[in-house]
Design a protein around this motif. Structure first.
Motif, mmCIF file in Angstrom:
data_model
loop_
_atom_site.group_PDB
_atom_site.id
_atom_site.type_symbol
_atom_site.label_atom_id
_atom_site.label_comp_id
_atom_site.label_asym_id
_atom_site.label_seq_id
_atom_site.Cartn_x
_atom_site.Cartn_y
_atom_site.Cartn_z
ATOM 1 N N SER A 187 0.861 -1.184 0.000
ATOM 2 C CA SER A 187 0.000 0.000 0.000
ATOM 3 C C SER A 187 0.894 1.229 0.000
ATOM 4 N N CYS A 208 -2.420 9.308 2.497
ATOM 5 C CA CYS A 208 -2.671 7.870 2.359
ATOM 6 C C CYS A 208 -4.148 7.554 2.141
ATOM 7 N N ASN A 234 4.153 1.405 2.469
ATOM 8 C CA ASN A 234 3.986 1.163 3.891
ATOM 9 C C ASN A 234 5.266 0.502 4.443
#
Length: 557
Positions: free
Chosen positions: A36, A60, A77
């Motif tokens: 991510s 994010c 991440n």
């Protein structure tokens, strides 16, 4: 229903096609661990080492496409990869000018890799995946961060980021290589086979099919990333521009194939004009993208997408006309496009965010193209089979019509017109035998016309049975028959008379005939008239001598 189904497929495929033109195969990136990411707009003077260690400024939550075009930092991440692994970072190939990758390790070690547009091409793997091998370091990988300069952000800034081992990357390339090699082999086989058929049969739809398969093959070559392997010096954006162009050519050739495949009565003047205009606009739009994408790719991509959406009009109009005119091939098209329908639906759902991307979904285009090309080849075989049946029926009908036009309906012998057409022009001396039944009016009066007709049929069978090979036998008048033979195998008139006397007639009626013969040339119509006059004179002599006998005229000049 079939027409509506295929029309729905075309609509979905047109909507999904532009997205696939830019991002060919993110599904191949499914190998390895998904990452991510968060996004930050880049500014001059940004320090990558500080940003990767303190990512608090990154967004994010917002979708990547909401940021628009520009320069961006994209950070992953936190990663807890095991040390001593040979790792690679994999992302999808998208429109961008430069790409840099920064790697932060657990012990604080910081590595950077920078690529311009040609450098990006050298990192392309099968499936159009940009792959960066990470520098080997004993500490764990903590974070990855990309700097994307000149991002068009048409579908995203960094698409499908994943962290994989080199072994996983190699397995992915093998899998993608098998898929694309399978499609390439199938396409080449279909192309060669149908070109060979076209050379023999010359059906227009065969050539249109070959054009479609060739366009799909070229599109698969560029969209798969194989072009980057074959031509590593090409800029990646140039590869994408070529991909857009080939997609328009593939779509245009598919329209031409549909135009040539359906029966001619499906297409009225307006529909023919619409398809021609759509093909020209498609090809022009592809060239427009190639020429002007470097200036403003976002605007050009929007025009490109709207043109593809406009193809729906031609597709729906064609299918509606095929359904309304009861085309024999509409159901074959529905079967051929069934898998592309499903694949297009899934891709549209993924574009709308209703389902997640995965390997098989994003590679469904190449699989559905393989199925479509294969089933369309079966459809061509079906079309050729129907055309062959139509041709055989037409040949049979023509043969029947010619036979009816050339034969006497009562006896089955040649009629006068066909007899003269075959007799005049024969080479060498020919013998003409004219047979006329004696007192045939009395036969009709005794047996009736049906009985008289049967007598004529019996005489015809007798003449046909006695005729040597190559002999012409005809009924040229009411009870008058003619026989033409060559000098090498002449017909014996006395044998004919003997056989007639011995032949059983209806009601055991005794039927006799008189024969006159003459021999001479039959090269021209004048020769025929002279030969016929001589044989007719001999026939008159036989009648005058008491009938039931034969007389021969002197050799004609």
């Amino acid at each position: 229903m079939a027409a509506l189904l295929v029309a729905f497929a075309a609509i979905l495929a047109c909507v999904a096609a532009p997205a696939h033109a830019q991002l060919s195969s993110l599904g191949a990136g499914q190998t390895g661990r998904p990452l991510s990411v968060c996004v930050l707009r880049a500014h001059p003077g940004d320090d990558p080492a500080r940003l990767i260690r303190a990512p608090q400024r990154f967004d994010c939550t917002a979708k990547q496409t909401s940021f628009g075009p520009g320069d961006y930092w994209v950070i992953s991440n936190p990663i807890d990869a095991r040390p001593h692994e040979h790792l690679v970072a994999r992302i999808g190939s998208v429109w961008q000018r430069n790409l840099s990758l920064y790697v932060l390790y657990a012990d604080g070690y910081f590595a950077a890799m920078h690529d311009d547009n040609r450098g990006i091409t050298k990192r392309i793997q099968l499936g159009a995946i940009v792959e960066h091998p990470l520098p080997h370091h004993p500490a764990k990988v903590r974070r990855l961060m990309w700097k994307v300069e000149g991002a068009a952000n048409l579908r995203g800034i960094v698409m499908g980021p994943r962290l994989a081992t080199q072994a996983e990357s190699q397995r992915s390339n093998l899998a993608m290589g098998a898929i694309y090699a399978g499609f390439g082999g199938l396409a080449l086989a279909l192309l060669v086979y149908n070109l060979a058929l076209w050379a023999s049969l010359r059906y227009r739809f065969q050539l249109a099919y070959c054009l479609m398969v060739a366009a799909l093959l070229a599109y698969a070559f560029t969209s798969s990333g194989a072009l980057a392997w074959a031509w590593s010096d090409i800029a990646n954006n140039d590869r994408l521009r070529l991909n857009y162009l080939l997609l328009t050519l593939a779509c245009a050739s598919a329209l031409l194939f549909a135009r040539a495949f359906f029966e001619e009565h499906v297409f009225g003047p307006r529909l023919r004009l619409l398809i021609r205009a759509t093909v020209v606009i498609l090809v022009g739009t592809g060239l427009f993208f190639v020429l002007f994408a470097p200036i403003g790719v976002n605007l050009v991509d929007r025009v490109y997408s709207w043109v593809f959406a406009g193809v729906i009009i031609s597709v729906v109009a064609t299918l509606w006309s095929a359904w309304r005119n009861r085309s024999n091939y509409l159901w074959v098209f529905a079967i051929a496009w069934a898998l592309p329908i499903f694949a297009a639906c899934m891709r549209v759902f993924a574009n709308l965010g209703l389902i997640r991307w995965n390997f098989w979904l994003d590679n469904s285009t190449i699989l559905s193209m393989s199925a479509e090309a294969l089933i369309s080849s079966v459809a061509i075989a079906y079309r050729i089979r129907l055309l062959s049946r139509e041709r055989d029926s037409a040949i049979a009908a023509e043969a029947v019509a010619r036979r009816l036009a050339d034969t006497d309906p009562l006896t089955g012998l040649l009629n006068r017109r066909a007899f003269l057409a075959s007799a005049i022009g024969r080479e060498g001396p020919q013998t003409l035998l004219i047979l006329d039944l004696d007192h045939f009016k009395q036969v009709n009066d005794t047996l009736g016309h049906d009985g008289g007709d049967e007598v004529l049929r019996v005489v015809a069978r007798t003449l046909r049975a006695l005729a040597p090979p190559g002999t012409l036998v005809a009924r040229i008048g009411g009870e008058e028959f003619a026989v033409v033979t060559g000098m090498s195998q002449p017909a014996d008139p006395n044998a004919v008379l003997t056989r007639l006397r011995a032949t059983r007639m209806p009601f055991d009626l005794r039927v006799t005939a008189s024969i006159g013969t003459a021999t001479g040339a039959l090269a021209t119509e004048a020769d025929w008239k002279a030969l016929y006059r001589a044989a007719d004179t001999a026939l008159f002599a036989a009648k005058s001598a008491g009938r039931d006998r034969a007389r021969a005229a002197p050799l004609a000049a």
